[in-house]
Design a protein around this motif. Structure first.
Motif, PDB file in Angstrom:
ATOM      1  N   LEU A 363       0.827  -1.208   0.000  1.00 27.46           N
ATOM      2  CA  LEU A 363       0.000   0.000   0.000  1.00 27.46           C
ATOM      3  C   LEU A 363       0.863   1.262   0.000  1.00 27.46           C
ATOM      4  O   LEU A 363       0.576   2.229  -0.721  1.00 27.46           O
ATOM      5  CB  LEU A 363      -0.935   0.004   1.213  1.00 27.46           C
ATOM      6  N   LEU A 364       1.925   1.263   0.806  1.00 27.32           N
ATOM      7  CA  LEU A 364       2.795   2.440   0.857  1.00 27.32           C
ATOM      8  C   LEU A 364       3.540   2.617  -0.456  1.00 27.32           C
ATOM      9  O   LEU A 364       3.698   3.746  -0.939  1.00 27.32           O
ATOM     10  CB  LEU A 364       3.777   2.305   2.025  1.00 27.32           C
ATOM     11  N   ASP A 365       4.003   1.524  -1.044  1.00 30.14           N
ATOM     12  CA  ASP A 365       4.714   1.590  -2.312  1.00 30.14           C
ATOM     13  C   ASP A 365       3.828   2.217  -3.393  1.00 30.14           C
ATOM     14  O   ASP A 365       4.264   3.102  -4.145  1.00 30.14           O
ATOM     15  CB  ASP A 365       5.143   0.184  -2.727  1.00 30.14           C
ATOM     16  N   ASN A 366       2.566   1.789  -3.465  1.00 36.45           N
ATOM     17  CA  ASN A 366       1.634   2.353  -4.438  1.00 36.45           C
ATOM     18  C   ASN A 366       1.350   3.820  -4.141  1.00 36.45           C
ATOM     19  O   ASN A 366       1.257   4.647  -5.059  1.00 36.45           O
ATOM     20  CB  ASN A 366       0.327   1.568  -4.437  1.00 36.45           C
ATOM     21  N   ALA A 367       1.201   4.156  -2.854  1.00 38.48           N
ATOM     22  CA  ALA A 367       0.898   5.535  -2.480  1.00 38.48           C
ATOM     23  C   ALA A 367       2.046   6.469  -2.845  1.00 38.48           C
ATOM     24  O   ALA A 367       1.822   7.602  -3.299  1.00 38.48           O
ATOM     25  CB  ALA A 367       0.594   5.615  -0.985  1.00 38.48           C
ATOM     26  N   ILE A 368       3.278   6.021  -2.639  1.00 33.74           N
ATOM     27  CA  ILE A 368       4.444   6.847  -2.988  1.00 33.74           C
ATOM     28  C   ILE A 368       4.471   7.112  -4.493  1.00 33.74           C
ATOM     29  O   ILE A 368       4.738   8.234  -4.942  1.00 33.74           O
ATOM     30  CB  ILE A 368       5.740   6.175  -2.520  1.00 33.74           C
ATOM     31  N   ASP A 369       4.180   6.066  -5.284  1.00 38.25           N
ATOM     32  CA  ASP A 369       4.132   6.255  -6.737  1.00 38.25           C
ATOM     33  C   ASP A 369       3.044   7.252  -7.124  1.00 38.25           C
ATOM     34  O   ASP A 369       3.233   8.078  -8.022  1.00 38.25           O
ATOM     35  CB  ASP A 369       3.880   4.914  -7.436  1.00 38.25           C
ATOM     36  N   ALA A 370       1.896   7.163  -6.450  1.00 35.46           N
ATOM     37  CA  ALA A 370       0.765   8.033  -6.809  1.00 35.46           C
ATOM     38  C   ALA A 370       0.988   9.477  -6.383  1.00 35.46           C
ATOM     39  O   ALA A 370       0.508  10.408  -7.034  1.00 35.46           O
ATOM     40  CB  ALA A 370      -0.520   7.501  -6.174  1.00 35.46           C
ATOM     41  N   ALA A 371       1.733   9.681  -5.281  1.00 35.79           N
ATOM     42  CA  ALA A 371       1.867  11.019  -4.700  1.00 35.79           C
ATOM     43  C   ALA A 371       3.230  11.636  -4.962  1.00 35.79           C
ATOM     44  O   ALA A 371       3.741  12.396  -4.141  1.00 35.79           O
ATOM     45  CB  ALA A 371       1.613  10.951  -3.194  1.00 35.79           C
ATOM     46  N   SER A 372       3.830  11.338  -6.095  1.00 31.04           N
ATOM     47  CA  SER A 372       5.161  11.874  -6.403  1.00 31.04           C
ATOM     48  C   SER A 372       5.200  13.383  -6.193  1.00 31.04           C
ATOM     49  O   SER A 372       4.404  14.125  -6.762  1.00 31.04           O
ATOM     50  CB  SER A 372       5.527  11.539  -7.850  1.00 31.04           C
ATOM     51  N   GLY A 373       6.115  13.822  -5.319  1.00 35.89           N
ATOM     52  CA  GLY A 373       6.212  15.240  -4.994  1.00 35.89           C
ATOM     53  C   GLY A 373       5.197  15.709  -3.972  1.00 35.89           C
ATOM     54  O   GLY A 373       5.104  16.913  -3.695  1.00 35.89           O
ATOM     55  N   GLY A 374       4.447  14.788  -3.373  1.00 30.07           N
ATOM     56  CA  GLY A 374       3.400  15.165  -2.428  1.00 30.07           C
ATOM     57  C   GLY A 374       3.576  14.547  -1.063  1.00 30.07           C
ATOM     58  O   GLY A 374       4.693  14.448  -0.546  1.00 30.07           O
TER      59      GLY A 374
END
Length: 469
Positions: A363-374
């Motif tokens: 879940l964290l891996d996907n979230a990091i990809d989705a929130a690049s720069g956020g």
């Protein structure tokens, strides 16, 4: 192929040989033969699956590209059965089913399967066993693939994280050897001064000064001030950077000059400077080694090394913290700020720690990809005998057209080689195995995954409220 020849081939088929002859005769009447030339697609990955396929000769395979080139993940030869099986809920294969060589298949269309289930019980049982075996092999294969993919991602991140402190240790250790030689020479000259006890006490006051957090400009200004003082007193050959970094100011030098003759102060300051350099390098080695120790401890906690793979009370807060540690390199590379907040008195959950950490990692891996720069927030709290874990990102959200497929095996929104498409499917299975649920809420303002697990019936967790970045 005439009916007699077809029936003979079905009777000698490895999978069907134990079925009653009359049921095989029924099968021969309702099905039809298809010959596939090499490269022909029997079933595309988008589906649909037209029916049950009995491989009479040849070779079928599914190839999936996960970044290192197409690789066979499933294959069938003469004597195998594939396609739509009785009671199967298959919608489509993970990749195109392609003939690797000239292949003959006997096809029973999906519309005829309900009749087969009613009229051919033994034959149906044979196909159900094939389906169970296929599910077992498929599950094992995909779990291994996802674990290897996760291992590769974590290894790359940890290698990056460990490289920095390891390089610092190596660099500082090499410099320490050289500085020890300088310090030995400076110490010998210092011992030859024959200072009085009072003078030695004045010098000792400089050996462990209070360290100050100086910015680059402040440090440069302090070095310039010390340089100016030394020039005014005609003292040469002193490395002023360690003195400035140690917090020594001009007023300290004035006090030292009142106790030690000016002609000796250069030797005294060189001795102090070299000692401070050695102390500073030793401190850097200690800090870097401590960082390595922390990373190794986080990895051991993340993987539950040396712990039995049995159901036990698991502290969610520790698992989240360890997961953030092992994925920190990726978050830093994507310029993503990750925050963890765990409510005070959060109860433990009964589970398998390594598996739950795999859920948080996916879940964290996907979230990091989705929130690049956020930003990504991990939150854990307890409500009514349940532990709720939220993974929230402020990315663009998941398009409405594909939200319903997000938990499907092999479905991924990432580029080829960036994901297996198995992470969320496996995460859901793990959560269900722990008698929990996983839900998704998404929109233009971001995406939230909510994992709800039953609180432990064994003992409360010792976790305190934490909020880390």
């Amino acid at each position: 192929m005439d009916q007699a020849t077809l029936l003979a081939r079905l009777e000698s088929h490895r999978t069907l040989s134990g079925a009653p002859k009359d049921q095989l005769a029924w099968l021969a009447q309702v099905g039809h033969e298809e010959i596939l030339e090499p490269g022909v697609v029997l079933t595309p990955s988008t589906g649909p699956v037209r029916g049950l396929y009995i491989v009479l000769d040849g070779h079928l395979s599914i190839r999936v590209d996960r970044g290192s080139g197409p690789r066979i993940v499933m294959e069938w030869h003469a004597g195998d059965v594939t396609g739509m099986l009785p009671y199967s809920r298959i919608k489509g294969p993970p990749g195109d089913v392609v003939a690797e060589e000239r292949t003959t298949v006997f096809v029973v269309l999906t519309a005829d399967l309900p009749r087969m289930i009613r009229e051919c019980h033994e034959l149906t049982a044979v196909f159900v066993h094939v389906m169970v075996d296929r599910a077992r092999v498929f599950k094992t294969s995909e779990l291994i693939d996802e674990k290897m993919s996760s291992l590769g991602r974590l290894a790359a991140g940890l290698a990056h994280e460990l490289n920095n402190p390891a390089s610092a240790v190596e660099r500082s250790a090499k410099m320490l050897v050289a500085h020890l030689d300088v310090h030995d020479a400076a110490t010998r000259r210092f011992c030859g001064l024959n200072l009085s006890d009072d003078q030695c006490l004045s010098v000792d006051a400089f050996r462990h000064p209070a360290a100050e957090g100086l910015g680059p400009l402040e440090l440069a200004d302090r070095q310039d001030a010390i340089d100016s003082w030394l020039a005014a007193h005609k003292v040469r050959g002193v490395d002023v950077e360690p003195l400035a970094a140690a917090g020594i100011v001009v007023e300290d030098l004035d006090g030292l000059a009142r106790m030690v003759p000016v002609e000796k102060i250069g030797i005294v300051l060189s001795h102090l400077s070299s000692a401070q350099s050695v102390r500073q390098l030793a401190g850097e080695i200690e800090m870097a080694a401590g960082r390595i120790h922390s990373l190794v401890a986080a990895v051991k906690g993340f993987t539950f090394v040396n712990q039995q793979a049995t159901l036990q009370p698991i502290e969610i807060g520790r698992g989240l913290a360890d997961t953030v540690t092992v994925l920190r390199a990726k978050a830093r590379a994507k310029s993503v700020e990750v925050t963890v907040r765990v409510s005070p008195g959060l109860p433990a959950v009964d589970g398998y720690g390594g598996e739950l950490n795999q859920v948080w990692a996916n879940l964290l891996d996907n979230a990091i990809d989705a929130a690049s720069g956020g930003h990504v927030r991990l939150e854990a709290e307890a409500t009514a005998g349940k532990v709720n874990v939220r993974v929230i990102d402020d990315g663009p959200g998941i398009p409405e057209a594909i939200v319903h497929r997000i938990f499907d095996p092999f479905f991924t929104t990432k580029d080829v080689g960036q994901g297996t498409g198995l992470g969320l499917d496996i995460s859901r299975r793990i959560v269900q195995r722990h008698r929990g649920t996983i839900d998704l809420h998404t929109g233009k303002g971001g995406t939230e995954f909510l994992v709800t697990l039953p609180a432990s019936t064994c003992r409360p967790s010792a976790e305190e409220s934490t909020e880390t970045r």
